[in-house]
Design a protein around this motif. Structure first.
Motif, PDB file in Angstrom:
ATOM      1  N   THR A  82      72.807  -3.551  43.770  1.00 41.80           N
ATOM      2  CA  THR A  82      72.189  -2.365  44.370  1.00 41.80           C
ATOM      3  C   THR A  82      71.596  -2.607  45.749  1.00 41.80           C
ATOM      4  OG1 THR A  82      70.013  -2.856  43.446  1.00 41.80           O
ATOM      5  CG2 THR A  82      71.509  -1.532  42.088  1.00 41.80           C
ATOM      6  N   PRO A  96      72.635   2.847  39.415  1.00 40.21           N
ATOM      7  CA  PRO A  96      72.152   2.672  38.037  1.00 40.21           C
ATOM      8  C   PRO A  96      71.926   4.029  37.370  1.00 40.21           C
ATOM      9  CG  PRO A  96      70.868   1.338  39.576  1.00 40.21           C
ATOM     10  CD  PRO A  96      71.715   2.246  40.395  1.00 40.21           C
ATOM     11  N   GLN A  97      71.971   4.022  36.037  1.00 38.78           N
ATOM     12  CA  GLN A  97      71.871   5.265  35.271  1.00 38.78           C
ATOM     13  C   GLN A  97      70.589   6.038  35.567  1.00 38.78           C
ATOM     14  OE1 GLN A  97      72.234   4.446  31.098  1.00 38.78           O
ATOM     15  NE2 GLN A  97      73.298   6.356  30.723  1.00 38.78           N
ATOM     16  N   TRP A  98      69.494   5.281  35.809  1.00 34.23           N
ATOM     17  CA  TRP A  98      68.200   5.942  35.993  1.00 34.23           C
ATOM     18  C   TRP A  98      67.959   6.408  37.422  1.00 34.23           C
ATOM     19  CZ3 TRP A  98      66.795   2.578  39.571  1.00 34.23           C
ATOM     20  CH2 TRP A  98      67.088   1.214  39.392  1.00 34.23           C
ATOM     21  N   LYS A 110      64.133   7.826  37.151  1.00 37.50           N
ATOM     22  CA  LYS A 110      63.826   8.295  35.801  1.00 37.50           C
ATOM     23  C   LYS A 110      63.150   9.668  35.854  1.00 37.50           C
ATOM     24  CE  LYS A 110      63.640   3.543  34.155  1.00 37.50           C
ATOM     25  NZ  LYS A 110      62.918   2.461  33.520  1.00 37.50           N
ATOM     26  N   ASP A 156      64.191  -0.381  41.244  1.00 32.49           N
ATOM     27  CA  ASP A 156      63.840  -0.385  39.809  1.00 32.49           C
ATOM     28  C   ASP A 156      62.328  -0.582  39.678  1.00 32.49           C
ATOM     29  OD1 ASP A 156      63.937  -0.376  37.102  1.00 32.49           O
ATOM     30  OD2 ASP A 156      65.085  -2.239  36.894  1.00 32.49           O
ATOM     31  N   ASP A 195      68.548   8.634  40.856  1.00 32.18           N
ATOM     32  CA  ASP A 195      69.097   9.834  41.488  1.00 32.18           C
ATOM     33  C   ASP A 195      68.890   9.673  42.999  1.00 32.18           C
ATOM     34  OD1 ASP A 195      69.974  12.288  42.303  1.00 32.18           O
ATOM     35  OD2 ASP A 195      68.269  13.395  41.481  1.00 32.18           O
ATOM     36  N   HIS A 243      76.835   0.827  43.813  1.00 28.19           N
ATOM     37  CA  HIS A 243      76.560   0.943  42.381  1.00 28.19           C
ATOM     38  C   HIS A 243      75.309   1.802  42.196  1.00 28.19           C
ATOM     39  CE1 HIS A 243      75.790  -0.177  38.231  1.00 28.19           C
ATOM     40  NE2 HIS A 243      74.568  -0.537  38.579  1.00 28.19           N
TER      41      HIS A 243
END
Ligand SMILES: *Cc1c(COP(=O)(O)O)cnc(C)c1O
Length: 365
Positions: free
Chosen positions: A108, A275-277, A166, A138, A279, A273
């Protein structure tokens, strides 16, 4: 011809509102720290979901003033990303503290919490994550680390106005967030501007004093502050633009989705890339190319603007020669600097331009 970034269409879209804002300030007879700044501070705090917003002169000073307000200075260490715009490091140096670079998560380009944990020493006072390229770092593991070690966390949100982690907005994820509204950012002034967001009443109060010569009451100076004030004109312009920010970020998301879809399988580029969390708000759309020289030449031949963010990592800049770091010491930051390519993306770029860029990259593959 596809420019890397053209700021004129953003002004054209909001011309009536921006012109009215500028004329309102001109006619008001009050140009520094007035009603426009107070209103923008309230509106931007509401947008980010924080109790306070404090307007300052620019993004660098937003970062520096928070560190100073926390009494971080000589002898202290602040953990910074090895791969970032140099302003992140310079803010730490300007406060008198030592920037301690930590390598990113290689996927990332944002701070890797495990490497941060390994870099904490008894001198560490704060962690300064950057939401690089508009992609949130993160934050949860960083906040846990900070709580365990009694550290402050300051977000560098210069590239990520409106991004979410998140579900929560950047700028509201740590003890404070520092924003730049440099003209090229996702929401930019027509000149220099910056702000700090925070839920901390004491920090907000200290920043309001520090930015204005250390003074709360005219001609009474309780500390040696600086002049770093957001001016009325820029605040009024930012107020005119803030209601458009979410729609502009959505247009960036649509273009990024188009790049990601159409570039999938194009062998000469490695895609970002997400990550799912995360936006992200795609301040930049960056790909990595092993053979950057060839890709750059192909883009140039097609008259497509592209840039490198950033060609020299801070530890290899002459400005930080005194740190004694050399090539090979921070290999992940160096690899990013050696391979990164920023492709054109902006709210007013037509989707067809993405297709042209993709075709050029496909041919180059
Ligand atoms: C733009 C930027 C800054 C500095 O902002 P200025 O308003 O130019 O001082 C700081 N950090 C990052 C990551 C930036 O992109």
């Amino acid at each position: 011809m596809i420019p890397f970034l053209d700021l004129k269409p953003a002004y054209a879209e909001l011309k009536d509102k921006i012109d009215a804002a500028m004329l309102r300030v001109a006619a008001s007879g009050w140009y520094v720290l007035g009603a426009e700044v107070a209103a923008f501070e309230q509106e931007f705090a509401a947008y980010c979901g924080t109790r306070h917003c404090i307007g300052v002169g620019n993004g660098l000073e937003a970062l520096e003033l928070v560190l100073r307000a926390w009494d971080i200075g000589s002898g202290d260490e602040v953990i910074v990303p090895s791969s970032t715009y140099i302003a992140t490091w310079l803010a730490v140096s300007a406060a008198g503290a030592r920037p301690v670079p930590v390598e990113p998560d290689p996927r990332t380009a944002n701070l890797d919490p495990e490497r941060v944990a390994a870099a904490i020493t008894p001198r560490t006072k704060a962690i300064l994550p950057v939401h690089l390229y508009g992609q949130p770092a993160d934050m949860d593991p960083l906040m846990e680390l900070a709580a365990r070690h009694g550290l402050k966390v300051l977000e560098d949100v210069a590239q990520a106005q409106g991004a979410r982690y998140k579900g929560r907005r950047t700028g509201a994820l740590a003890h404070a967030g520092a924003f730049s509204f440099f003209p090229t950012k996702n929401i930019g002034a027509l000149g220099d501007a910056g702000a700090v967001t925070t839920d901390d009443d004491r920090l907000a109060d200290r920043l309001r004093t520090l930015r204005n010569y250390g003074s709360k009451v005219k001609y009474v100076n309780i500390e040696a502050g600086v002049n770093s004030r957001l001016d009325e004109l820029q605040a009024a312009i930012l107020r005119a633009k803030l209601p458009a920010l979410d729609a502009w970020n959505d247009r960036r998301r649509a273009l990024a989705a188009r790049y990601l879809e159409k570039l999938a399988g194009v062998t000469c580029v490695e895609l970002p890339h997400v990550p799912q969390w995360a936006d992200p708000v795609w301040h930049l759309f960056t790909v990595r190319c092993r053979d950057r020289q060839r890709i750059g030449a192909a883009l140039e031949a097609a008259k497509i603007g592209w840039l490198i963010h950033y060609p020299i990592p801070p530890h290899l800049q002459q400005a930080y020669a005194s740190m004694g770091l050399k090539r090979g010491d921070l290999p992940l930051a160096e690899r990013i600097a050696d391979t990164i390519v920023s492709l054109p993306i902006s709210p007013h770029m037509p989707a067809a331009h993405v297709d042209v860029v993709v075709d050029v990259l496909r041919d180059a593959a």
